[in-house]
Write a protein that holds these residues in place. Structure first.
Motif, PDB file in Angstrom:
ATOM      1  N   ASP A 221     -18.097 -56.384  40.685  1.00 50.78           N
ATOM      2  CA  ASP A 221     -18.312 -56.487  42.130  1.00 50.78           C
ATOM      3  C   ASP A 221     -18.050 -57.934  42.553  1.00 50.78           C
ATOM      4  O   ASP A 221     -18.873 -58.813  42.287  1.00 50.78           O
ATOM      5  N   PRO A 222     -16.882 -58.184  43.186  1.00 55.08           N
ATOM      6  CA  PRO A 222     -15.829 -57.227  43.544  1.00 55.08           C
ATOM      7  C   PRO A 222     -15.046 -56.767  42.323  1.00 55.08           C
ATOM      8  O   PRO A 222     -15.162 -57.353  41.246  1.00 55.08           O
ATOM      9  N   ILE A 223     -14.259 -55.710  42.537  1.00 58.29           N
ATOM     10  CA  ILE A 223     -13.479 -55.132  41.449  1.00 58.29           C
ATOM     11  C   ILE A 223     -12.029 -55.007  41.890  1.00 58.29           C
ATOM     12  O   ILE A 223     -11.726 -55.083  43.088  1.00 58.29           O
ATOM     13  N   THR A 224     -11.134 -54.827  40.934  1.00 56.96           N
ATOM     14  CA  THR A 224      -9.695 -54.829  41.195  1.00 56.96           C
ATOM     15  C   THR A 224      -9.091 -53.476  40.837  1.00 56.96           C
ATOM     16  O   THR A 224      -9.524 -52.840  39.876  1.00 56.96           O
ATOM     17  N   VAL A 225      -8.099 -53.076  41.615  1.00 63.02           N
ATOM     18  CA  VAL A 225      -7.301 -51.890  41.293  1.00 63.02           C
ATOM     19  C   VAL A 225      -5.836 -52.324  41.201  1.00 63.02           C
ATOM     20  O   VAL A 225      -5.304 -52.932  42.135  1.00 63.02           O
ATOM     21  N   VAL A 226      -5.224 -52.008  40.083  1.00 72.14           N
ATOM     22  CA  VAL A 226      -3.807 -52.305  39.853  1.00 72.14           C
ATOM     23  C   VAL A 226      -3.033 -51.006  39.989  1.00 72.14           C
ATOM     24  O   VAL A 226      -3.382 -50.001  39.351  1.00 72.14           O
ATOM     25  N   PHE A 227      -1.993 -50.998  40.818  1.00 71.27           N
ATOM     26  CA  PHE A 227      -1.216 -49.773  41.034  1.00 71.27           C
ATOM     27  C   PHE A 227       0.245 -50.130  41.202  1.00 71.27           C
ATOM     28  O   PHE A 227       0.611 -51.307  41.332  1.00 71.27           O
ATOM     29  N   THR A 228       1.090 -49.120  41.173  1.00 72.40           N
ATOM     30  CA  THR A 228       2.532 -49.320  41.299  1.00 72.40           C
ATOM     31  C   THR A 228       3.082 -48.446  42.408  1.00 72.40           C
ATOM     32  O   THR A 228       2.526 -47.394  42.730  1.00 72.40           O
ATOM     33  N   LEU A 229       4.193 -48.887  42.984  1.00 70.54           N
ATOM     34  CA  LEU A 229       4.943 -48.131  43.982  1.00 70.54           C
ATOM     35  C   LEU A 229       6.415 -48.158  43.587  1.00 70.54           C
ATOM     36  O   LEU A 229       6.860 -49.075  42.895  1.00 70.54           O
ATOM     37  N   PRO A 230       7.191 -47.166  44.030  1.00 69.44           N
ATOM     38  CA  PRO A 230       8.632 -47.189  43.732  1.00 69.44           C
ATOM     39  C   PRO A 230       9.288 -48.419  44.347  1.00 69.44           C
ATOM     40  O   PRO A 230       8.840 -48.941  45.373  1.00 69.44           O
ATOM     41  N   GLU A 231      10.346 -48.869  43.699  1.00 72.13           N
ATOM     42  CA  GLU A 231      11.015 -50.071  44.198  1.00 72.13           C
ATOM     43  C   GLU A 231      11.575 -49.876  45.598  1.00 72.13           C
ATOM     44  O   GLU A 231      11.768 -50.840  46.334  1.00 72.13           O
ATOM     45  N   SER A 247      -0.612 -62.878  60.687  1.00 70.90           N
ATOM     46  CA  SER A 247      -1.701 -62.495  61.593  1.00 70.90           C
ATOM     47  C   SER A 247      -3.078 -62.689  60.979  1.00 70.90           C
ATOM     48  O   SER A 247      -4.093 -62.409  61.639  1.00 70.90           O
ATOM     49  N   HIS A 248      -3.122 -63.140  59.718  1.00 70.33           N
ATOM     50  CA  HIS A 248      -4.391 -63.330  59.000  1.00 70.33           C
ATOM     51  C   HIS A 248      -5.191 -62.039  58.919  1.00 70.33           C
ATOM     52  O   HIS A 248      -6.430 -62.057  58.926  1.00 70.33           O
ATOM     53  N   GLN A 249      -4.497 -60.922  58.845  1.00 68.70           N
ATOM     54  CA  GLN A 249      -5.129 -59.620  58.697  1.00 68.70           C
ATOM     55  C   GLN A 249      -4.607 -58.983  57.413  1.00 68.70           C
ATOM     56  O   GLN A 249      -3.480 -58.498  57.376  1.00 68.70           O
ATOM     57  N   PRO A 250      -5.389 -58.965  56.345  1.00 69.70           N
ATOM     58  CA  PRO A 250      -4.898 -58.411  55.084  1.00 69.70           C
ATOM     59  C   PRO A 250      -4.614 -56.917  55.195  1.00 69.70           C
ATOM     60  O   PRO A 250      -5.232 -56.207  56.001  1.00 69.70           O
ATOM     61  N   LEU A 251      -3.671 -56.455  54.388  1.00 70.17           N
ATOM     62  CA  LEU A 251      -3.332 -55.037  54.376  1.00 70.17           C
ATOM     63  C   LEU A 251      -4.471 -54.248  53.731  1.00 70.17           C
ATOM     64  O   LEU A 251      -4.962 -54.592  52.662  1.00 70.17           O
ATOM     65  N   ALA A 252      -4.875 -53.161  54.394  1.00 71.77           N
ATOM     66  CA  ALA A 252      -5.990 -52.346  53.914  1.00 71.77           C
ATOM     67  C   ALA A 252      -5.513 -51.387  52.821  1.00 71.77           C
ATOM     68  O   ALA A 252      -4.409 -50.847  52.876  1.00 71.77           O
ATOM     69  N   VAL A 253      -6.371 -51.199  51.828  1.00 69.71           N
ATOM     70  CA  VAL A 253      -6.082 -50.302  50.710  1.00 69.71           C
ATOM     71  C   VAL A 253      -7.293 -49.399  50.513  1.00 69.71           C
ATOM     72  O   VAL A 253      -8.434 -49.862  50.528  1.00 69.71           O
ATOM     73  N   ALA A 287      -5.108 -54.851  44.370  1.00 68.93           N
ATOM     74  CA  ALA A 287      -6.018 -54.889  45.518  1.00 68.93           C
ATOM     75  C   ALA A 287      -7.427 -55.178  45.025  1.00 68.93           C
ATOM     76  O   ALA A 287      -7.794 -54.817  43.899  1.00 68.93           O
ATOM     77  N   ARG A 288      -8.203 -55.843  45.875  1.00 67.63           N
ATOM     78  CA  ARG A 288      -9.596 -56.166  45.536  1.00 67.63           C
ATOM     79  C   ARG A 288     -10.524 -55.368  46.444  1.00 67.63           C
ATOM     80  O   ARG A 288     -10.305 -55.272  47.651  1.00 67.63           O
ATOM     81  N   PHE A 289     -11.598 -54.818  45.831  1.00 65.58           N
ATOM     82  CA  PHE A 289     -12.539 -53.962  46.547  1.00 65.58           C
ATOM     83  C   PHE A 289     -13.965 -54.481  46.366  1.00 65.58           C
ATOM     84  O   PHE A 289     -14.366 -54.794  45.232  1.00 65.58           O
TER      85      PHE A 289
END
Length: 391
Positions: A221-231, A247-253, A287-289
């Motif tokens: 806590d906090p914890i991390t998720v590692v994931f992949t997407l197609p190129e 915009s100083h607004q991080p992308l939500a995951v 991503a961090r949660f």
């Protein structure tokens, strides 16, 4: 003499009579069949097909990219001894949450305490010798003024003082080193997190060269998720990430379970890796949660949705309305009369949460069939039921 009379031919007469009879019979059959056809009722038209319909909606829709990820500890540390010694005490319980700096174990410190005492004693001896040398230097300096000593004697005494000063500095360094070594007999948590199984029991001799360590601490806590997407998704993600930085607004995951429903956690994108994996054509993201309830756990597989932005005026229909044919995707669109349907080719931008976002082929307010399509064909007549009304 009278001319001979012609003799009639019986076969020709009979043939003519047969032909007339056949014609009469054919005419009677034709009249009879027309009468029967007139007496039969007209064929019934096919009954309308009961179908569930929905209206094309225009509404804001988030744009997602989905992938599969693995939960990993934000930090993971294998706690090891930094000096050799016997394990005297354990200061934690397996599975306990610990804070950074919390005492985890004690080693037998008696040998190192003796080394520290020895270093301090050596320093005291050297300081006493240095003090005496300084007194001799002051005396020699005075004798030089009185011409009672040579310059060589003065220089020798100065060198002796400098040598003893260096010895005292060495003693200070030895004391500091001994203090550091002694401090290593008290093993503390370098990070806060959850401790795992104890790897060494009390009474064992541990070494600084041991590879297993005493225990592993995972920061959850906090914890991390590692994931992949197609190129193919790289450019979309890169543009959205640059916009979020500006915009100083991080992308939500969002992280959801592999099976079942619900959201395990909502975090923010922290990493778009600096290269694409050429072996499988994917790009790695992280991503961090926040994880106060520990719903996410290291090693867990989760579904991940990365929100890249929002379509302000997206055309949406229920996903089950979209059909696949030889020429691509299509829907059964209800004609303005509300009774007949036609196959309408559509371009689907994406499908998420049971909703299809349509790029081309439909307009807001039109109606499409969402249930009962297997009974339909272009031009079919339906009895429309609103979505949710059919049982």
């Amino acid at each position: 003499m009278n001319p001979p009379r012609s003799i009639p031919r019986p076969r020709t007469a009979w043939a003519a009579a047969g032909t007339l009879a056949l014609l009469a019979l054919a005419g009677w059959h034709g009249i009879d069949r027309r009468a029967l056809a007139a007496d039969q009722p007209a064929a019934k038209a096919a009954p309308p097909v009961v179908a569930t319909v929905a209206t094309v909606q225009q509404q804001p829709m988030p744009v997602y990219r989905s992938g599969i990820g693995t939960v990993a500890a934000t930090q993971s540390v294998t706690v090891k001894a930094r000096v050799d010694g016997q394990l005297d005490r354990i200061g934690f319980t397996e599975g306990q949450d610990v804070k950074a700096g919390q005492i985890l174990a004690h080693l037998d410190a008696r040998a190192l305490q003796a080394q520290l005492a020895q270093a301090r004693a050596t320093r005291a001896k050297d300081q006493a010798t240095l003090a005496n040398a300084r007194v001799d230097l002051a005396r020699t300096t005075q004798l030089i003024r009185d011409d009672a000593a040579t310059q060589q004697q003065l220089d020798t005494q100065k060198a002796l003082v400098a040598q003893l000063e260096a010895a005292v500095q060495t003693d200070d360094a030895q004391i500091a080193y001994a203090q550091v070594q002694l401090s290593y007999t008290t093993i503390v948590a370098p990070i806060g997190g959850r401790v795992g199984a104890r790897l060494v029991d009390v009474g064992n001799i541990v070494h600084a060269s041991d590879t297993t360590g005493l225990v592993v601490i995972n920061q959850v806590d906090p914890i991390t998720v590692v994931f992949t997407l197609p190129e193919e998704a790289f450019q979309d993600v890169n543009r959205a990430l640059n916009a979020s930085i500006a915009s100083h607004q991080p992308l939500a995951v969002q992280a959801t379970p592999r099976t079942g429903t619900g959201v395990l956690g909502t975090g923010s994108l922290t990493l778009l890796n600096n290269q694409i994996d050429t072996a499988n054509g994917t790009v790695q993201l992280k991503a961090r949660f926040p994880n106060p309830t520990h719903a996410l756990w290291p090693g867990q597989y989760v579904n991940v949705r990365l929100q890249l932005g929002q379509r302000p005026d997206a055309l949406t229909i229920p996903a089950q309305a979209v059909q696949r044919g030889q020429d691509g995707t299509f829907v059964y669109r209800v004609e303005p009369d509300g009774k007949t349907v036609q196959a309408q080719p559509v371009t689907v931008a994406n499908v998420q949460d049971g909703v299809a976002v349509i790029d081309q082929g439909l307009s807001a307010g039109q109606q499409v069939v969402v249930d009962g399509q297997y009974k339909l064909k272009p031009g079919a007549v339906i009895t429309a039921a609103a979505a949710g009304a059919r049982q």
